[in-house]
Design an enzyme around this catalytic site. Sequence first.
Site, short mmCIF file in Angstrom:
data_model
loop_
_atom_site.label_atom_id
_atom_site.label_comp_id
_atom_site.label_asym_id
_atom_site.label_seq_id
_atom_site.Cartn_x
_atom_site.Cartn_y
_atom_site.Cartn_z
N LYS A 15 24.14 59.04 5.89
CA LYS A 15 24.01 60.49 5.72
C LYS A 15 25.23 61.04 4.98
O LYS A 15 25.11 61.95 4.16
CB LYS A 15 23.84 61.19 7.08
N LYS A 17 11.17 61.76 8.64
CA LYS A 17 10.59 63.11 8.70
C LYS A 17 11.39 64.11 7.89
O LYS A 17 10.92 65.20 7.62
CB LYS A 17 10.37 63.55 10.14
N LYS A 19 12.80 53.42 5.13
CA LYS A 19 11.96 53.81 6.27
C LYS A 19 11.30 55.17 6.02
O LYS A 19 11.85 56.01 5.30
CB LYS A 19 12.76 53.79 7.58
P1 ATP Z 1 15.34 62.29 10.33
O1 ATP Z 1 14.71 61.90 9.05
O2 ATP Z 1 15.30 63.76 10.62
O3 ATP Z 1 16.68 61.64 10.59
P2 ATP Z 1 13.64 60.48 11.72
O4 ATP Z 1 12.29 60.49 11.10
O5 ATP Z 1 14.52 59.30 11.47
O6 ATP Z 1 14.38 61.81 11.43
P3 ATP Z 1 14.39 60.75 14.52
O7 ATP Z 1 14.30 62.05 15.25
O8 ATP Z 1 15.73 60.30 14.08
O9 ATP Z 1 13.41 60.68 13.28
O10 ATP Z 1 13.71 59.62 15.40
C1 ATP Z 1 12.88 59.78 16.51
C2 ATP Z 1 12.40 58.42 16.95
O11 ATP Z 1 11.49 57.90 15.97
C3 ATP Z 1 13.52 57.36 17.08
O12 ATP Z 1 13.27 56.55 18.21
C4 ATP Z 1 13.40 56.58 15.81
O13 ATP Z 1 13.88 55.26 15.94
C5 ATP Z 1 11.90 56.60 15.57
N1 ATP Z 1 11.59 56.47 14.15
C6 ATP Z 1 12.01 57.28 13.15
N2 ATP Z 1 11.52 56.88 11.97
C7 ATP Z 1 10.77 55.78 12.23
C8 ATP Z 1 10.00 54.88 11.41
N3 ATP Z 1 9.91 55.06 10.11
N4 ATP Z 1 9.37 53.86 12.00
C9 ATP Z 1 9.45 53.67 13.33
N5 ATP Z 1 10.16 54.46 14.17
C10 ATP Z 1 10.81 55.50 13.63
#
Ligand code: ATP
Length: 336
Positions: free
Chosen positions: A111, A203, A200
């Site tokens: 980040k 969101k 990955k």
């Molecule tokens: P951001 O992009 O806002 O950092 P994020 O999509 O990575 O968000 P988080 O809130 O950080 O989401 O994650 C919530 C949960 O979802 C965590 O347990 C994380 O490991 C899981 N997660 C996030 N992205 C993925 C993915 N692409 N595949 C599987 N698990 C995921």
Amino acid sequence: MKRVFSGIQPTGNLSIGNYLGAMKQFVEMQDDYECFYCVVDLHALTVMPTARSLHEGTLDLAALYYAVGIDPHKANLFLQSHVSEHSELSWLLQCISYFGELSRMTQFKDKKQLIESSKKGSQSITAGLFSYPVLMAADILLYDAEVVPVGQDQKQHVELARNIANRANQLIKDGVFVVPEPLIPKIGAKIMSLRDPSRKMSKSDPVDASRINMLDTPEAIMTKFKKAKTDSENLIKYDPVNKRGVSNLLEIQSLCTNKPISVLEAEYENSGYGKLKTQTAEAVIEFLKPIQERYYELRNSPEMLEYLKLGADNARKIARKTLTRYQNALGLVSRD
Ligand code: ATP
Ligand code: LTN
């Protein structure tokens, strides 16, 4: 019953990656564990959201938790900011966390790099973004959680929470914290971006076509899958190292239909990518339909706020006890 804790940040649009990597396990664990699940709104502050997006995003995420199947009579779902013990323990833990170990967190490094290469520059890397894994450790340790279901990308943060717990047990008082274990699903722990399957699905990715949002319309889902990046081999085989795009589609379809990947591989033996993409889209549309219906019923309902309040009341009772235990162990003088 063993206790479980996990959280999701209310930033951006919840994607099917979040569901398949994390929330699906949350729902499956409700019957066998004492569960505490959290909308980690304080974590979301690390990226300085507007007041409106934080407020709406928090309620959206809470409604989605219930819509995917979190049962308020089985699991405790609450908003992190409703239990002030999270912030209190976080400070106490910062005082036994090292600058070096926090500097090594890959999510922070990624980040930081992203911000530095953008127009904003290093002025906008906040201390909150740096120390956020300590708040996450506080979340987990407050509940004496033994198990923490997360996607692959959060493994390092749970390991940090383990290190902090072990350190407190050695330096402050033996047994003051339970040492948690991460629980990472065998399939679905890292759902990849549809536009760039080497990254990955996230969101907060600015490219909406990179992910399937939990609230996407059937048309949007179909279009995104049809444009999903694969390769030029036209061979449907599960090989997450060399065929990341195709393997990602197989994982998504397998998890949404409960068909093992080997069965899907056999079914697609003589087919091309077009059919795999369309049928994966159809499976996801079908899977999300009832979730979306429940979401729209709940999102503005007064019951939802009642459930969240009950969840926070239950959470606070346990959090207060653990915080007091640690404060006493540190030698802080009790008020009572
Ligand atoms: P951001 O992009 O806002 O950092 P994020 O999509 O990575 O968000 P988080 O809130 O950080 O989401 O994650 C919530 C949960 O979802 C965590 O347990 C994380 O490991 C899981 N997660 C996030 N992205 C993925 C993915 N692409 N595949 C599987 N698990 C995921
Ligand atoms: N940092 C996590 C969200 C999170 C979390 C937690 C997960 C905050 N506190 C405690 C498990 C346990 C993320 O996904 N970004």
